[in-house]
Every structure is written in structure tokens, then in C-alpha cells.
Design an enzyme around this catalytic site. Structure first.
Site, PDB file in Angstrom:
ATOM      1  CG  LEU A 150     116.984  36.884  20.841  1.00  0.00           C
ATOM      2  CD1 LEU A 150     116.651  38.289  21.431  1.00  0.00           C
ATOM      3  CD2 LEU A 150     118.506  36.630  21.145  1.00  0.00           C
ATOM      4  N   GLY A 186     108.546  30.000  21.669  1.00  0.00           N
ATOM      5  CA  GLY A 186     107.841  29.331  22.807  1.00  0.00           C
ATOM      6  C   GLY A 186     106.440  28.946  22.139  1.00  0.00           C
ATOM      7  N   GLY A 187     105.558  28.647  22.740  1.00  0.00           N
ATOM      8  CA  GLY A 187     104.010  28.265  22.683  1.00  0.00           C
ATOM      9  C   GLY A 187     103.257  29.568  21.631  1.00  0.00           C
ATOM     10  N   GLY A 232     104.911  31.904  19.817  1.00  0.00           N
ATOM     11  CA  GLY A 232     105.744  32.558  18.762  1.00  0.00           C
ATOM     12  C   GLY A 232     107.287  32.638  18.841  1.00  0.00           C
ATOM     13  CB  THR A 233     109.936  33.212  16.727  1.00  0.00           C
ATOM     14  OG1 THR A 233     108.918  32.265  16.204  1.00  0.00           O
ATOM     15  CG2 THR A 233     111.085  32.918  16.698  1.00  0.00           C
ATOM     16  CB  VAL A 234     111.834  36.357  21.003  1.00  0.00           C
ATOM     17  CG1 VAL A 234     112.526  37.610  21.290  1.00  0.00           C
ATOM     18  CG2 VAL A 234     110.587  36.168  21.731  1.00  0.00           C
ATOM     19  CE  LYS A 260     107.135  37.941  23.809  1.00  0.00           C
ATOM     20  NZ  LYS A 260     106.438  37.891  25.247  1.00  0.00           N
ATOM     21  CG  ASP A 276     105.066  32.466  33.373  1.00  0.00           C
ATOM     22  OD1 ASP A 276     105.193  31.519  34.008  1.00  0.00           O
ATOM     23  OD2 ASP A 276     105.597  32.410  32.076  1.00  0.00           O
TER      24      ASP A 276
END
Ligand code: NAG
Ligand code: NAG
Ligand code: NAG
Ligand code: NAG
Ligand code: NAG
Ligand code: NAG
Ligand code: NAG
Ligand code: NAG
Ligand code: NAG
Ligand code: NAG
Ligand code: NAG
Ligand code: NAG
Length: 747
Positions: free
Chosen positions: A426, A429-430, A432-434, A448, A545
């Protein structure tokens, strides 16, 4: 007899020793050939005799009358100081001097020259060398002859000065000048002259000096004006290559290729001929058969660190391996090691079938052992990831439990994501992966998978998971559980299907559906949940954030705030780096940026930027826009000051009926964006104002001015009480650190 035996032993040891050194040190010359002269090593294609060099042009004469012996190029008197395999020779060359006495009479003058062998593949390097003249009454001139043209080439420079105190530490024309030399020069000489015979400056500069020198070895200081008298030789770089053909012509005539084994032909960027280079992953002498040897990359800790489990050297490269029962690329930046689902069974079935009972027995033992080892490993990861701590905390948890916290097994999640298939990604990012996953009970979830976890932060990670379980708010993306059996923890979230608020605002096909009512609803709900996190939740949480990519409107445009609490997964320094690069900078509280003091008002600032995004439809930072419009918050504040608000609102949603609301929200945003954190309203206040606007929108008859003022007055009063509560909350507070996230994850 005894003595002979000892002698024999000596010889054997000697041979053994020689063999050992040869094995550990790569040979640079042909077998049986002299590979050094004094302290100069002589790599093939160079050699000191026939059969040792590639061609007579690579002859090196070693003159043993010197101590240490000296190497000369060819049969001449060009003294070689170093030979490198990347096509360079370092020669030592005389420096030109022109000296006078106090009265202005010339004492000595020389005019050194070098003539490279005409047939040989040698030229003076124009990129590595330069002509330098040093003196305060100096005119230096270099005459060169180029190999390809039958013409003489001249360059020179002038250096003047009247007092040593004007001479700087750089070679810039005062006391020292320099100039570059032409390509392809095979012969040069250097000459010097003076305008005034050094009269008046003799005290500190009795001579002029000039030389061609390797740029890297040259440095100038005013003391050189006198101390160069003592120097006679300086280094100069000569380019060498094989033959005159380039790699392309060589391709056509393979018989004469000097590049051996694991090497390839390489055209020097400038100049003729070619040189050979070992392939990537190999090192050694590319001109010798079998000269390029595999590099053991794994012995370099920097490379070994790229493997999560074990680094294995391969021919010309390296790979990472995983422990038994695991698969994956094992790379720290890749998929790492993933536990095999049924490897144990496969082994058992595969080797068990059709074998005797004895073999069955052995298999069973093996199976049991393997299972035991696997369990140990699983347990290790579980423990390493703080599983026990988490179990304990969850069991001690108090208060109403609406949903049981779930610890998923690695196999379950692997199945849910189709073994972490590419198509399930999906977002990245810095951290890892989703992945999108479907659980066996049919629920769709977002999983995640983090890149790395810092052992020291495990406890905080566990705390945060526990805290997140406790948040049960309809406007928060729910954390359903986690998995601790893999090397890095996996987090399982509720899946929200319809993209981020950012997509809705900035995607042209979606923006028309985003009416003002919906925007106000999203803003109000987001403010509500932030206010809840700041003050109402049992442990205050600062999101850190807040941005439009972390707000996920679902099918009915109910806002879901995502991505907090897991932030401890990555070290802070990386976070900051990601922030810069990814441009969440646009949301960052400037006060926090300067003081590093995190308070709940940082969220208020970021939320203010989201409000402005909702109002204007512009991005928080747009790098392609002109200077003044790049930073949305300053652009917005500026427009507000100049009374241009109406001009920057996103047209598609503005009408006569809602313009007053837009202005109110702009005013709230303005307050949120105040530079001083303490002057910003708190989130509770903002949430109440927005909620007030929403209700009055539903009942337009209450929409008159006195009413609005009344609301403001009421809110103004409540500020004090709320603030003192809030302070108490924050000091004992729980800070959810920031986690960089790419657009689209957390869904
Ligand atoms: C060789 O020895 C000389 C003098 O001992 C020294 O100046 C020079 O740097 C050495 N060259 C190499 C390549 O080590
Ligand atoms: C070695 O150098 C000495 C002194 O420069 C010279 O006389 C002699 O001829 C050289 N020997 C060889 C073999 O070049
Ligand atoms: C080489 O010899 C010539 C004369 O034979 C001399 O002029 C020149 O300076 C020498 N060059 C070097 C680098 O020794
Ligand atoms: C180079 O020029 C000189 C005189 O200018 C002449 O004698 C010589 O033959 C020429 N050489 C070549 C190869 O053209
Ligand atoms: C000039 O002087 C500096 C400082 O004494 C020295 O490091 C440098 O090598 C000298 N330059 C040359 C070309 O000798
Ligand atoms: C190939 O190279 C060899 C050696 O340099 C030479 O003798 C031969 O003529 C070349 N063949 C062609 C077709 O250029
Ligand atoms: C080759 O020549 C070009 C132009 O003369 C120069 O810019 C470049 O740096 C040179 N490259 C090398 C490796 O010498
Ligand atoms: C080494 O292997 C990796 C992955 O298999 C590949 O991407 C890389 O290009 C290889 N490097 C070399 C020098 O062959
Ligand atoms: C190690 O991994 C990093 C990150 O992917 C990569 O940039 C680096 O080139 C790798 N180092 C080596 C020596 O392969
Ligand atoms: C684990 O699975 C991979 C592929 O899924 C397979 O290649 C590997 O042999 C398996 N390892 C074990 C120990 O069964
Ligand atoms: C959300 O996505 C679903 C399917 O992707 C779509 O049918 C629905 O219309 C979308 N809803 C909104 C509000 O965009
Ligand atoms: C954007 O503008 C605001 C207000 O002028 C300022 O505080 C902030 O530092 C700016 N941010 C950036 C990234 O320039």
C-alpha cells in the site's frame, strides 16, 4: 647426517613460507619475474626483462649501483617513483632555477627537459599536472611538443611582487603563478627569465623556480620563495596505456587483447590506447592470467552489516543468507528473513516417504530437533521484541476492555499478505512497508512491517502498543494487534479504504466531491480526536505528525487519524532526516524546530496547516512555486494580512452562504499558526470552535453576528481552566514521537 637433515628442514620451511606469502599476497608480476626495484613495485605489463613485460615499450631498467636500487623507464634516465595499474606513472623531474647574487649578476640557470620514449604509449597527463612558477621577478615558459602534431606548444606565466608581506598562502599570481598544460605532450622543457635580475627583492627571493608538478602534491607557501633552493626533484605524472587502439577497435581484433580473466577493457577518458580494469567485485592485476581475484566483501563490516543474518561471499559479489527454516533475501534493506510456513513438514514428508522404519526414526529425531530449534528461534525473536513484557502488561491492564489485544502469529500474517507480495504493498516510507492483508476471518487489514528496531527502545515500543490498544476512538485508525515472532515486529491496523485526505484535496477527480460541509466535518473530527489524545486519553499523547497524509477519510468521510505511537520504531536522528527529505517540513512547528521542546502546541501548529490546506486546496510546501508561495503557512498569513483571503480560497466550495464560515476557520487557522506556542489556542479550544461552526451551519438561523461573538466570549473564558488541566497532563505526559510516513500507508 644431522647437519644435512637440518639444512633440508630449513629449505622445506623456506619453501613453505614463500608459498604462504605468495598465497596471501596477490602476485603483481609474471611468475619468476622481478616485481620490485628498490621500493618501486613493478606490476605486469611492466617488467625488467624480455618475457617479463608485455612489450619492449614497458621495459623498466633497475640500476643496482644505487642504494636502494633505482628504477628507470626504458633504457633512459627517467627515474620512476611509482607505477599504478590505473594507467599512471610518477616520474621525478628536475626543477628549473634561475639564481642571482645581491648585485644582480646571474649565478646559475638551468633548463631541464624530459623526452618520453617516442614509440611508447606515454604522454604527460594534462589533468594531473600543471606548470608552476615561483618568484617575485619571474617569467616562466614551457615549450612542449605534442605527439600527434608536428608543432611546438608554448605556455607561460608571470609572477611579480615587491615585498614578501604581500605574498599570500595561495598560488594566485603574487609570488607564485600556475597554468595548465596541453593534452598529449611527449616532450617539454622549462625556461626562466627575469625582468630586473631580482634586485630589490633578493633578500627574500634570490632565485626564480619553475616546474611541472603533480597538482595533488603541490602546495604553496611564501617560504618557498627561498627554501626551494634546496629542492631538486619534484613528481610529475605520465599516463600510460596499452597500444594505440581503443576498446572499440579491440573488440574487432580479440587476439591482441591484454585484458585477462575477470577484467574488462577501459578507455581512458582522455588520450589514446586502452587500459584494463578488474570487474566489480574483483581486485588484482588485470593483465595477468587469473590476476583479478574475487574480493571477500563479507570481511568488510560495512557490507556484512547489510545482511540481517549472515553474509556469504560469492564469486564477484556477495549474498545474504537466512537461518534454516527461513527464506527471503536476508538483506537489511530488503525483505530480510521470513519464517517458512511449513518447511518442517515438507522436510519430514519429503524424506520420510518410502523409507524404512529406521530412517523414519531418524527423520523423527531430526524433525523434533528442527522443530525445537525453530521454536527456540521464534522464542528468541519473541523475547527480543519484548513479547513477554507485552503479554504481562496486557494481562495487567485495567479498565473496560472492549476488544482483546491480539498477538498474531507470523504464519497468519504471511498468509494474509500472500507472502508479502509486491501487489499487496500500500505504501512505503522511511520506516518500512505497509501491506494490505486479508485475515482468515475475512477482515481486511493494513500490516506495517518496519525496517529495523532499536533494542534500547523496545520497552517504549511495548508501552506504545499498550497505549494504542487503550485508545478506542472512532476517529483513530485502530491497532488490531501485532506479531513479535519475526525479526522485526509487525503491526496490524484496521484498513481504511478511501485514500488520504491529501489525495482527496489534491486529486482533481476527487476534490469536487469534497464540499465545505465535508471539510468542516473532517477538520472538526480531527481536532476532536487530537484534543482527546492531548487531554482526555488516560496517558496524554502528542501525535507529532499531523498532516493531510495521516488523516484518512472513510466511505462516509469520517476522519480517521493514523500513525502514531509506533514511532519509537525508528531512531530519532533518522526521523529528522526523513522529515527534511520528504517535505513534511511544511507542517513542522517552527518553535519546536528551534527549541526542540515538544509540547502539544506543536500538534496545534500542524493542524493549523491542515486547516489552511482544506481552505485553499494548496500543498503545505510546493517547491516548484515562486519563493513567496512555497511555504503555505507564510503565504496564507501574508494573504490574510493583506486582506486577500477570498482570492486564495479553493473556488469550488465557496458560496454566499458559507463564506462567513470560511473566514471564521481562516481565523482559527491563523491563531493555530502563531509563532509562539503559548499564544496558540489548545486543541480542545479549537475543537470546540469548529464544532460550534458545524452546528451553526446546520441551523443557519443562529447565524448572526452577536451569536458568534457570544461563542467566542464563552470560549475565551474556558481557555484558562482547560490550560491548567492540560499543563498537568503534559508534564506527566506521554509523547508519541514522530514517525515519517509515505503517502498512503497506515491504511
Ligand atoms: C621510495 O623511497 C624514497 C626514499 O627512500 C621515498 O622518497 C619514496 O617515497 C619511496 N617511494 C615509494 C613508492 O614508496
Ligand atoms: C647505473 O647508474 C650509473 C650511475 O648513473 C651509470 O653509470 C650506469 O651506467 C647505470 N647502469 C645501468 C645498467 O644503466
Ligand atoms: C637525463 O639525461 C640528460 C642528459 O643525458 C639530462 O640532461 C637530463 O637532465 C636527465 N634527466 C633526468 C630526469 O635525469
Ligand atoms: C616536422 O617539422 C620539421 C621542421 O618543421 C620537419 O623537418 C619534419 O620533417 C616534420 N616532421 C613530420 C613528421 O612532419
Ligand atoms: C612550499 O612550502 C611548504 C611549507 O614549507 C611545503 O609544504 C611545500 O612542499 C613547498 N612547496 C614545494 C613545491 O616545495
Ligand atoms: C590483430 O592484432 C594483431 C596484433 O596486434 C595484429 O598482428 C593483426 O594484424 C591484427 N589483425 C587485424 C585484423 O587487425
Ligand atoms: C578529460 O578531458 C576533459 C576536457 O579536456 C576534462 O574535462 C576531463 O576532466 C578529463 N578527464 C580525465 C579523467 O582526465
Ligand atoms: C551483486 O548482486 C546484487 C544482487 O544480486 C546485484 O544487484 C548487484 O548488481 C551485484 N553486483 C555485482 C558487482 O555484480
Ligand atoms: C548496503 O546497503 C545500503 C543501503 O541499501 C546501500 O546503499 C549500500 O550500497 C550497501 N553497501 C554495500 C557495500 O553493498
Ligand atoms: C524455506 O522456503 C524457501 C522458499 O519459500 C525454500 O527455498 C527454502 O528451502 C525453505 N527452507 C527450508 C529450510 O525449508
Ligand atoms: C471509497 O472507495 C470505494 C471503493 O474503492 C468507492 O466505491 C466509494 O465510492 C469511495 N467513497 C468515497 C467517498 O470516495
Ligand atoms: C513557513 O512559514 C512560517 C511562517 O512564516 C515559518 O515559521 C516557517 O518556518 C516556514 N517554514 C519553512 C519550511 O520555510
Amino acid at each position: 647426517m644431522r647437519i644435512r637433515g637440518m639444512a633440508l628442514q630449513f629449505t622445506v620451511t623456506g619453501v613453505l613460507l614463500a608459498g604462504l606469502t605468495a598465497a596471501t599476497e596477490l602476485p603483481i608480476a609474471k611468475p619468476g619475474c622481478q616485481d620490485r626495484c628498490g621500493n618501486v613495485s613493478i606490476p605486469y605489463p611492466f617488467g625488467t626483462e624480455k618475457d617479463c613485460y608485455y612489450g619492449p615499450e614497458f621495459l623498466i631498467t633497475c640500476n643496482h649501483t644505487f642504494n636502494p636500487p633505482k628504477a628507470f623507464l626504458g633504457k633512459g634516465n627517467l627515474s620512476v617513483a611509482e607505477i599504478t595499474l590505473d594507467g599512471k606513472l610518477r616520474l621525478m623531474q628536475y626543477i628549473a632555477k634561475d639564481c642571482y647574487d645581491r648585485a644582480g649578476a646571474r649565478k646559475t640557470r638551468n633548463r631541464p627537459w624530459i623526452n618520453l620514449p617516442v614509440q611508447g604509449p606515454y604522454v604527460f597527463s594534462d589533468t594531473d599536472n600543471m606548470l608552476v612558477a615561483i618568484g617575485c621577478d619571474t617569467f616562466a615558459e614551457m615549450r612542449g611538443i605534442r605527439e600527434d602534431k608536428n608543432d611546438t606548444y608554448m605556455v607561460g606565466c608571470v609572477s611579480k611582487c615587491s615585498d614578501k608581506k604581500y605574498v599570500p598562502n595561495t598560488c594566485s599570481g603574487i609570488g607564485c603563478c600556475h597554468t595548465s598544460i596541453a593534452k598529449g605532450i611527449k616532450y617539454f622543457d622549462v625556461s626562466l627569465s627575469s625582468y630586473n635580475n631580482h634586485m630589490g627583492i633578493w633578500e627574500f627571493n634570490p632565485c626564480s623556480f619553475a616546474f611541472i608538478i603533480e597538482e595533488k602534491q603541490f602546495s604553496f607557501s611564501p617560504s618557498n620563495l627561498s627554501d626551494l633552493v634546496k629542492v631538486s626533484l619534484l613528481p610529475i605524472i605520465v599516463d600510460w596505456s596499452i597500444g594505440r587502439n581503443n576498446c572499440e577497435t579491440l573488440e574487432k581484433n580479440k587476439t591482441s587483447n591484454a585484458c585477462q580473466g575477470q577484467s574488462k577493457c577501459h578507455d581512458p577518458e582522455n588520450g589514446s590506447g586502452y587500459i584494463c580494469k578488474c570487474l566489480d567485485g574483483y581486485q588484482g592485476n588485470p593483465y595477468l592470467p587469473n590476476g583479478c581475484r574475487n574480493i571477500n566483501e563479507c570481511s568488510d563490516p560495512k557490507v556484512a552489516h547489510n545482511c540481517s543474518h549472515k553474509c556469504i561471499d560469492t564469486e564477484g559479489n556477495y549474498t545474504c543468507s537466512c537461518p534454516k527454516g527461513y527464506h527471503g533475501d536476508g538483506r537489511i534493506d530488503g525483505e530480510r528473513c521470513i519464517r517458512n510456513r511449513s518447511s518442517v513438514l515438507q522436510v519430514a514428508v519429503g524424506s520420510g516417504a518410502g523409507l524404512t522404519s529406521l530412517l523414519m526414526g531418524i527423520t523423527w529425531l531430526y524433525w523434533g530437533y528442527n522443530k525445537w530449534k525453530l521454536m527456540k528461534l521464534k522464542e528468541k525473536f519473541f523475547r527480543q521484541n519484548g513479547g513477554l513484557m507485552l503479554e504481562q502488561k496486557l494481562s495487567r491492564r485495567e479498565g473496560p476492555v472492549t476488544e482483546t489485544a491480539k498477538i498474531f502469529s507470523a504464519a497468519e500474517l504471511e498468509k494474509a499478505t500472500d507472502k508479502y507480495h509486491e501487489s499487496r504493498i500500500l505504501g512505503r516510507g522511511g520506516f518500512g512497508t505497509v501491506y494490505k492483508g486479508t485475515l482468515t476471518d475475512g477482515r481486511t487489514v493494513a500490516i506495517k512491517k518496519s525496517k529495523t528496531i532499536d533494542q534500547s527502545q523496545i520497552e517504549q515500543f511495548i508501552n506504545e502498543v499498550v497505549v494504542l490498544y487503550q485508545i478506542n476512538h472512532r476517529n483513530v485508525v485502530k491497532l488490531l494487534g501485532c506479531c513479535l515472532e519475526t525479526e522485526v515486529p509487525l503491526l496490524v491496523y484496521e484498513y481504511v479504504a478511501n485514500g488520504t485526505l491529501y489525495d482527496h484535496i489534491h486529486d482533481k477527480s476527487k476534490v469536487s466531491a469534497l464540499t465545505w460541509e465535508i471539510r468542516l466535518k473532517i477538520a472538526s473530527e480531527t481536532a476532536g480526536v487530537l484534543s482527546y489524545l492531548h487531554s482526555a486519553a488516560s496517558v496524554p499523547i502528542i501525535h507529532r505528525d499531523v498532516k493531510s497524509t495521516n488523516i484518512l477519510p472513510d466511505n462516509s468521510y469520517t476522519a480517521k487519524v493514523s500513525d502514531f505511537g509506533t514511532s519509537r520504531l525508528i531512531p530519532l536522528d533518522q526521523v529528522e532526516l526523513s522529515t527534511m527529505v520528504r517535505g513534511t517540513l511544511g507542517y513542522l512547528d517552527p518553535e519546536y524546530l528551534h527549541t526542540s521542546q515538544l509540547t502539544d502546541k506543536s500538534d496545534v501548529y500542524s493542524f493549523g496547516v491542515v486547516l489552511v490546506e482544506l481552505l485553499t486546496g494548496m500543498k503545505a510546501i510546493s517547491f516548484h512555486k515562486p519563493e513567496g508561495e512555497r511555504n503555505l503557512s507564510s503565504y496564507f498569513l501574508c494573504a490574510l494580512k493583506e486582506d486577500r483571503l477570498v482570492l486564495i480560497l479553493q473556488d469550488c466550495m465557496v458560496n454566499q452562504d458559507n463564506i462567513w464560515q470560511l473566514k471564521e476557520v481562516a481565523n482559527i487557522a491563523k491563531k493555530c499558526l502563531r509563532v509562539k506556542g503559548e499564544e496558540r489556542p489548545n486543541m480542545k479550544n479549537v475543537a470546540m470552535e469548529l464544532e460550534g461552526l458545524r452546528t451553526s451551519a446546520k441551523h443557519p438561523w443562529t447565524n448572526d453576528k452577536s451569536d458568534v461573538e457570544d461563542t467566542e466570549h464563552l470560549l475565551g473564558e474556558s481557555v484558562e481552566t482547560v490550560r491548567s488541566e492540560e499543563m498537568a497532563g503534559t508534564s506527566a505526559g506521554y509523547h508519541s514521537l514522530y514517525l515519517m510516513q509515505s503517502q498512503g500507508d497506515g491504511r
